[in-house]
Scaffold this motif. Structure first.
Motif, PDB file in Angstrom:
ATOM      1  N   TYR A 150      18.308   6.985  45.690  1.00  0.00           N
ATOM      2  CA  TYR A 150      18.717   6.908  44.292  1.00  0.00           C
ATOM      3  C   TYR A 150      18.628   5.485  43.738  1.00  0.00           C
ATOM      4  CZ  TYR A 150      20.435  11.615  45.065  1.00  0.00           C
ATOM      5  OH  TYR A 150      20.525  12.939  45.364  1.00  0.00           O
ATOM      6  N   GLY A 151      18.235   4.540  44.561  1.00  0.00           N
ATOM      7  CA  GLY A 151      17.992   3.186  44.089  1.00  0.00           C
ATOM      8  C   GLY A 151      18.986   2.144  44.539  1.00  0.00           C
ATOM      9  N   SER A 152      20.180   2.548  44.908  1.00  0.00           N
ATOM     10  CA  SER A 152      21.182   1.542  45.274  1.00  0.00           C
ATOM     11  C   SER A 152      21.276   1.379  46.782  1.00  0.00           C
ATOM     12  CB  SER A 152      22.549   1.936  44.717  1.00  0.00           C
ATOM     13  OG  SER A 152      23.020   3.086  45.358  1.00  0.00           O
ATOM     14  N   GLN A 153      21.866   0.284  47.167  1.00  0.00           N
ATOM     15  CA  GLN A 153      22.203  -0.079  48.543  1.00  0.00           C
ATOM     16  C   GLN A 153      21.181   0.375  49.586  1.00  0.00           C
ATOM     17  OE1 GLN A 153      25.113   1.385  50.882  1.00  0.00           O
ATOM     18  NE2 GLN A 153      25.014   3.451  50.136  1.00  0.00           N
ATOM     19  N   SER A 154      19.966  -0.131  49.466  1.00  0.00           N
ATOM     20  CA  SER A 154      18.909   0.229  50.409  1.00  0.00           C
ATOM     21  C   SER A 154      19.259  -0.171  51.840  1.00  0.00           C
ATOM     22  CB  SER A 154      17.585  -0.409  49.994  1.00  0.00           C
ATOM     23  OG  SER A 154      17.726  -1.812  49.940  1.00  0.00           O
ATOM     24  N   ASP A 155      20.130  -1.164  51.997  1.00  0.00           N
ATOM     25  CA  ASP A 155      20.541  -1.559  53.347  1.00  0.00           C
ATOM     26  C   ASP A 155      21.806  -0.842  53.811  1.00  0.00           C
ATOM     27  OD1 ASP A 155      22.343  -2.764  51.685  1.00  0.00           O
ATOM     28  OD2 ASP A 155      21.919  -4.805  52.334  1.00  0.00           O
ATOM     29  N   LEU A 179      33.196   2.677  35.978  1.00  0.00           N
ATOM     30  CA  LEU A 179      33.616   2.508  37.377  1.00  0.00           C
ATOM     31  C   LEU A 179      33.187   3.695  38.235  1.00  0.00           C
ATOM     32  CD1 LEU A 179      37.117   0.877  36.922  1.00  0.00           C
ATOM     33  CD2 LEU A 179      35.166  -0.108  38.151  1.00  0.00           C
ATOM     34  N   THR A 180      33.184   4.877  37.651  1.00  0.00           N
ATOM     35  CA  THR A 180      32.713   6.055  38.385  1.00  0.00           C
ATOM     36  C   THR A 180      31.264   5.866  38.813  1.00  0.00           C
ATOM     37  OG1 THR A 180      34.236   7.507  37.211  1.00  0.00           O
ATOM     38  CG2 THR A 180      32.326   8.550  38.237  1.00  0.00           C
ATOM     39  N   TYR A 181      30.435   5.379  37.918  1.00  0.00           N
ATOM     40  CA  TYR A 181      29.030   5.135  38.265  1.00  0.00           C
ATOM     41  C   TYR A 181      28.889   4.018  39.295  1.00  0.00           C
ATOM     42  CZ  TYR A 181      26.930   8.462  35.121  1.00  0.00           C
ATOM     43  OH  TYR A 181      26.531   9.634  34.532  1.00  0.00           O
ATOM     44  N   ILE A 182      29.748   3.008  39.221  1.00  0.00           N
ATOM     45  CA  ILE A 182      29.707   1.937  40.221  1.00  0.00           C
ATOM     46  C   ILE A 182      30.033   2.510  41.600  1.00  0.00           C
ATOM     47  CG2 ILE A 182      30.852  -0.166  41.013  1.00  0.00           C
ATOM     48  CD1 ILE A 182      31.192  -0.904  38.006  1.00  0.00           C
ATOM     49  N   PHE A 183      31.067   3.348  41.673  1.00  0.00           N
ATOM     50  CA  PHE A 183      31.440   3.927  42.960  1.00  0.00           C
ATOM     51  C   PHE A 183      30.385   4.917  43.461  1.00  0.00           C
ATOM     52  CE2 PHE A 183      35.889   2.838  41.520  1.00  0.00           C
ATOM     53  CZ  PHE A 183      35.930   1.670  42.273  1.00  0.00           C
ATOM     54  N   GLU A 184      29.756   5.635  42.544  1.00  0.00           N
ATOM     55  CA  GLU A 184      28.640   6.496  42.945  1.00  0.00           C
ATOM     56  C   GLU A 184      27.543   5.662  43.581  1.00  0.00           C
ATOM     57  OE1 GLU A 184      26.955   8.907  39.875  1.00  0.00           O
ATOM     58  OE2 GLU A 184      28.777  10.079  39.618  1.00  0.00           O
ATOM     59  N   ALA A 185      27.224   4.541  42.956  1.00  0.00           N
ATOM     60  CA  ALA A 185      26.171   3.675  43.483  1.00  0.00           C
ATOM     61  C   ALA A 185      26.527   3.147  44.875  1.00  0.00           C
ATOM     62  CB  ALA A 185      25.916   2.513  42.528  1.00  0.00           C
ATOM     63  N   LEU A 186      27.810   2.898  45.103  1.00  0.00           N
ATOM     64  CA  LEU A 186      28.249   2.404  46.405  1.00  0.00           C
ATOM     65  C   LEU A 186      27.957   3.396  47.527  1.00  0.00           C
ATOM     66  CD1 LEU A 186      31.726   0.876  45.512  1.00  0.00           C
ATOM     67  CD2 LEU A 186      29.752  -0.371  46.368  1.00  0.00           C
ATOM     68  N   PHE A 187      28.081   4.686  47.215  1.00  0.00           N
ATOM     69  CA  PHE A 187      27.986   5.679  48.279  1.00  0.00           C
ATOM     70  C   PHE A 187      26.798   6.631  48.154  1.00  0.00           C
ATOM     71  CE2 PHE A 187      32.357   4.219  48.225  1.00  0.00           C
ATOM     72  CZ  PHE A 187      32.460   3.790  49.539  1.00  0.00           C
ATOM     73  N   ALA A 188      25.944   6.385  47.181  1.00  0.00           N
ATOM     74  CA  ALA A 188      24.760   7.233  47.001  1.00  0.00           C
ATOM     75  C   ALA A 188      23.732   6.942  48.088  1.00  0.00           C
ATOM     76  CB  ALA A 188      24.144   6.980  45.625  1.00  0.00           C
ATOM     77  N   ALA A 189      22.896   7.931  48.354  1.00  0.00           N
ATOM     78  CA  ALA A 189      21.795   7.737  49.294  1.00  0.00           C
ATOM     79  C   ALA A 189      20.832   6.703  48.724  1.00  0.00           C
ATOM     80  CB  ALA A 189      21.071   9.060  49.523  1.00  0.00           C
ATOM     81  N   PHE A 225      24.141  15.109  55.921  1.00  0.00           N
ATOM     82  CA  PHE A 225      22.763  15.176  56.389  1.00  0.00           C
ATOM     83  C   PHE A 225      22.205  16.549  56.096  1.00  0.00           C
ATOM     84  CE2 PHE A 225      24.597  11.816  58.976  1.00  0.00           C
ATOM     85  CZ  PHE A 225      23.642  10.836  58.835  1.00  0.00           C
ATOM     86  N   PRO A 226      20.941  16.692  55.867  1.00  0.00           N
ATOM     87  CA  PRO A 226      19.942  15.626  55.839  1.00  0.00           C
ATOM     88  C   PRO A 226      19.960  14.890  54.504  1.00  0.00           C
ATOM     89  CG  PRO A 226      18.872  17.701  55.391  1.00  0.00           C
ATOM     90  CD  PRO A 226      20.324  18.007  55.652  1.00  0.00           C
ATOM     91  N   LEU A 227      19.692  13.614  54.548  1.00  0.00           N
ATOM     92  CA  LEU A 227      19.601  12.806  53.340  1.00  0.00           C
ATOM     93  C   LEU A 227      18.217  12.965  52.724  1.00  0.00           C
ATOM     94  CD1 LEU A 227      21.200   9.452  54.519  1.00  0.00           C
ATOM     95  CD2 LEU A 227      22.157  11.087  52.921  1.00  0.00           C
ATOM     96  N   PRO A 228      18.123  12.993  51.393  1.00  0.00           N
ATOM     97  CA  PRO A 228      16.789  13.017  50.788  1.00  0.00           C
ATOM     98  C   PRO A 228      16.083  11.697  51.091  1.00  0.00           C
ATOM     99  CG  PRO A 228      18.471  12.733  49.109  1.00  0.00           C
ATOM    100  CD  PRO A 228      19.182  12.974  50.403  1.00  0.00           C
TER     101      PRO A 228
END
Length: 173
Positions: free
Chosen positions: A142-147, A129-139, A160-163
């Motif tokens: 890192y591969g997740s949530q491009s939108d 679940l920690t990794y799921i939540f990281e994916a929710l809020f990662a830039a 900011f600044p975001l990589p």
């Protein structure tokens, strides 16, 4: 061999599918069985609901791939992610005689409730679940949530600044 409409449509479908995978190649990867199982487990833990989105909408597969390939993440942490999936799979076979992927929703729920009562299971599910939540809020780099769906949904304001590229992701050595 006669080339009829059925053969034409089948060929067109295969060509179209191949082109789709070719042009989206960065995100489309064949996942090994452990990663497929991990994604199915994550989907069950964080499904799509009327209140919000699930792991499918944030492209957890790309984020997990990033995590598993990133040499800056401890190997033991990456191994634990996949080792825990094997434990879940073993318990699925013990309880129901089949793979986690073949279980009904109710069977998965019963299995995860049992596992969550065990020390290793509670730790592992929390870790996932920690990794799921990281994916929710990662830039998005890192591969997740491009939108940036999770950011908009939660009103999250990232630092900011975001990589912008993976080369910009720098960790202190």
């Amino acid at each position: 061999m006669k080339f009829n409409r059925r053969h034409f449509l089948a060929t067109l479908f295969l060509a179209g599918g191949s082109a789709y995978y070719f042009f989206r190649g960065e995100k489309i990867r064949p996942y090994n069985p452990e990663v497929q199982l991990l994604l199915a487990l994550a989907h069950h833990l964080y499904p799509t609901s009327p209140l919000g989105f699930g792991v499918d909408q944030i492209d957890l597969a790309a984020y997990i791939t990033f995590v598993l390939e990133d040499q800056r993440i401890l190997q033991e942490d990456r191994d634990y992610l996949l080792r825990g999936v094997k434990w879940v799979q073993e318990d699925a076979y013990t309880m129901f005689g089949k793979s986690f992927l073949q279980l009904s929703f109710e069977q998965k729920e019963k299995l995860l409730q049992k596992i969550s009562q065990l020390h290793w299971g509670d730790n592992y599910l929390s870790y996932l679940l920690t990794y799921i939540f990281e994916a929710l809020f990662a830039a998005p780099v890192y591969g997740s949530q491009s939108d940036r769906l999770a950011w908009a949904w939660s009103g999250h304001q990232p630092g900011f600044p975001l990589p912008q590229t993976k080369q910009e992701i720098a960790y202190e050595q």
